[in-house]
Write a protein that holds these residues in place. Structure first.
Motif: not given
Length: 156
Positions: A82-87
């Motif tokens: 998704g657009a807010e992918r984890p780092l």
């Protein structure tokens, strides 16, 4: 902590690599009565499509049936992060330099535990963010070990 994600990574990584995709994250979580094995994949450029997810799902499902590394019943889900992918990995932070991110820390830094701003640098497991607090901008330095959660964010 569950060993399932690391076991699944060993099985999924060759499949994902062969399809020229990136293995972003693996979760094995219980929700209600059901267990879910979630595998997040993306293209190196970002923007995976449903057919690519289906390819990974089909191939991984066959391998999981053959190897049977998980004792309980579960649902396999393969999707985009998704657009807010984890780092999580060094490479994730390095690719996010210049992008707007959200970081939550275990303990307060400068009297705050949540930060949203632009990642300006990442070196030796330390990130530097430019964060706006009301009308002023501050620079915050956060060591990776102090991060509870980090992800890309959408700047409104």
């Amino acid at each position: 902590m569950s060993k399932v994600p690391s076991l699944i990574e060993e099985l999924a990584k060759p499949i994902v690599d062969e399809l020229n995709l990136e293995l972003v994250d693996i979760e094995f979580v219980k929700e209600g009565r059901n267990w879910f094995l979630r595998v997040y994949v993306d293209t190196p450029e970002g923007g995976i499509d449903i057919d690519q997810c289906a390819q990974v799902s089909e191939r991984l499902s066959l391998l999981l049936d053959e190897k049977d590394p998980i004792t309980q019943n579960y649902y396999l889900e393969v999707s985009s992060p998704g657009a807010e992918r984890p780092l999580k990995k060094d490479a994730d932070f390095e690719k996010a330099i210049g992008k707007f991110i959200y970081v939550k820390t275990y303990k307060p830094i400068k009297d705050m535990k949540e930060f949203q701003g632009y990642l300006t640098s990442y070196e030796e497991h330390t990130l530097v963010m430019e964060v706006r607090i009301k009308t002023r901008k501050i620079t915050v330095t956060i060591e990776q070990e102090k991060i509870a959660l980090a992800r890309l964010a959408i700047d409104f």
